[in-house]
Enzyme design. Structure first.
Site, short mmCIF file in Angstrom:
data_model
loop_
_atom_site.label_atom_id
_atom_site.label_comp_id
_atom_site.label_asym_id
_atom_site.label_seq_id
_atom_site.Cartn_x
_atom_site.Cartn_y
_atom_site.Cartn_z
N ASP A 51 0.98 -1.09 0.08
CA ASP A 51 0.10 -0.17 0.03
C ASP A 51 0.95 1.42 -0.01
O ASP A 51 1.97 1.16 0.32
CB ASP A 51 -0.81 0.07 1.07
CG ASP A 51 -2.21 -1.22 1.33
OD1 ASP A 51 -2.47 -1.72 0.33
OD2 ASP A 51 -2.40 -1.51 2.49
N TYR A 108 5.95 -10.24 7.14
CA TYR A 108 5.75 -8.79 7.21
C TYR A 108 6.11 -8.67 8.71
O TYR A 108 6.20 -9.50 9.68
CB TYR A 108 4.45 -8.24 7.17
CG TYR A 108 3.97 -8.18 5.63
CD1 TYR A 108 3.87 -7.06 5.13
CD2 TYR A 108 3.44 -9.40 5.15
CE1 TYR A 108 3.67 -6.86 3.54
CE2 TYR A 108 3.10 -9.10 3.65
CZ TYR A 108 3.03 -7.92 2.87
OH TYR A 108 2.52 -7.76 1.83
#
Length: 270
Positions: A51, A108
Site C-alpha cells: 500500500d 511482514y
C-alpha cells in the site's frame, strides 16, 4: 531470459507498488528506469502490492529481458534509481517462474515507537505515550495461528474468492526499554490491509480498549465490523518472500528501523 530482481524500498514517497494513472508508484519508477537503461519498453511483475507509504526490506519482481553483455545492469539501475529504491541482486532463472504466483510464504514486520524520534518518523509508526500490555498483546497474537479465516480482518472481503489464510508465525518483540514494539507475521497469503487491521486491534488489546475475548470473537465469527481502522502504513514492511527455488536472507542492514542487530529485539514471553 527471465530475471528475478531482489530489491528493497522505503515507501514513504510512493502511492504503493502498483502502477496506476495519476500516481507515483514503485512499479512505474522501476519500469521507467529499466526501459531507459535497456532502451526498450519493459514491463515487470511484482511479488505483491504494498500500500501507499508501506515499505519492503525484501521484495522481488520478474521481467523478461535481453541484457547486452557490455551493460552492468545492477550498477546502472542503482545509479539511475532514486535513493529510496535499491536493487540488491539480479538473478537469471530457468523457465518462467512468476514472482507473485510462485511465492509460497511472505513475512511482514510492523514497527511501533511510543516516543517522538525524528529518525524513526517515516519508518516506524508513532503511537505517542501508549502504555501497552505487551503480554496481553502476545496472547492475542498467538491466537492468529489457531484460525485460518480472516474475513473480519480485511477490507472488501467479498472481492476475494476465499478469505482463508494460513498464518504460520505471529510473534511480538520489544526492545530493552519497552518503548518500541515489533510485530512479525508469516503466512502463505495476505488480504487487503490485513496486517494493519490486525495491528490496530492488537494495539486496542494492548491499551485495554478491546478485550482478548473480543479480539478472538472476530476470528470465530468472521464478521467484519462496520468501521475498519488499519494501523498507520509507515510502520509496515514486507520483509521476506520465499519461493520453492529461492530463499534469500533479507538485507536488514539497509534499514536502521530494524535495530542495530537481531539481539536488539526480545520476544515478549507469556
Amino acid at each position: 531470459m527471465r530475471y528475478f530482481f531482489h530489491i528493497g524500498y522505503h515507501g514513504q514517497a510512493y502511492s504503493g507498488w502498483q502502477k496506476l494513472p495519476g500516481i507515483i508508484s514503485i512499479q512505474e519508477v522501476l519500469e521507467t528506469t529499466l526501459s531507459r537503461v535497456l532502451k526498450a519498453p519493459i514491463t515487470i511483475n511484482g511479488c505483491g502490492r504494498t500500500d501507499a507509504q508501506v515499505h519492503a526490506s525484501q521484495f522481488f519482481f520478474h521481467a523478461d529481458l535481453t541484457v547486452p553483455e557490455d551493460v552492468d545492469l545492477l550498477f546502472r539501475l542503482n545509479k539511475g534509481l532514486p535513493s529510496d529504491i535499491a536493487i540488491f541482486d539480479i538473478l537469471p532463472v530457468e523457465g518462467t517462474p512468476h514472482a507473485r504466483l510462485d511465492a509460497i510464504q511472505r513475512s511482514y514486520d510492523y514497527f511501533i515507537h511510543t516516543y517522538k524520534d525524528p529518525f524513526l518518523h517515516s519508518g516506524s509508526a508513532l503511537y505517542l505515550g501508549k502504555r501497552l500490555d505487551l503480554q496481553l498483546m502476545k496472547r492475542a497474537a498467538a491466537l492468529l495461528t489457531q484460525y485460518n479465516d480472516y474475513r473480519a480482518f480485511c477490507v472488501s472481503p467479498d472481492k476475494y474468492r476465499t478469505t482463508i489464510c494460513t498464518v504460520s508465525r505471529a510473534q511480538l518483540f520489544t526492545n530493552e526499554a519497552g518503548d518500541r514494539v515489533r510485530f512479525h507475521i508469516s503466512a502463505n497469503r495476505f488480504l487487503g490491509k490485513m496486517i494493519r487491521i490486525i495491528m490496530h486491534r492488537l494495539l486496542q488489546v494492548g491499551d485495554g480498549s478491546m478485550s482478548l475475548h473480543e479480539f478472538e470473537q472476530y476470528l470465530i465469527d468472521r464478521v467484519p465490523p462496520k468501521t475498519i481502522r488499519p494501523a498507520y502504513p509507515q510502520g509496515l514492511y514486507l520483509s521476506r518472500v520465499v519461493y520453492p527455488f529461492l530463499d534469500l536472507p533479507r538485507r536488514t542492514e539497509f534499514s536502521t528501523v530494524f535495530g542495530p542487530s537481531e539481539s536488539y529485539w526480545r520476544e515478549v514471553l507469556l
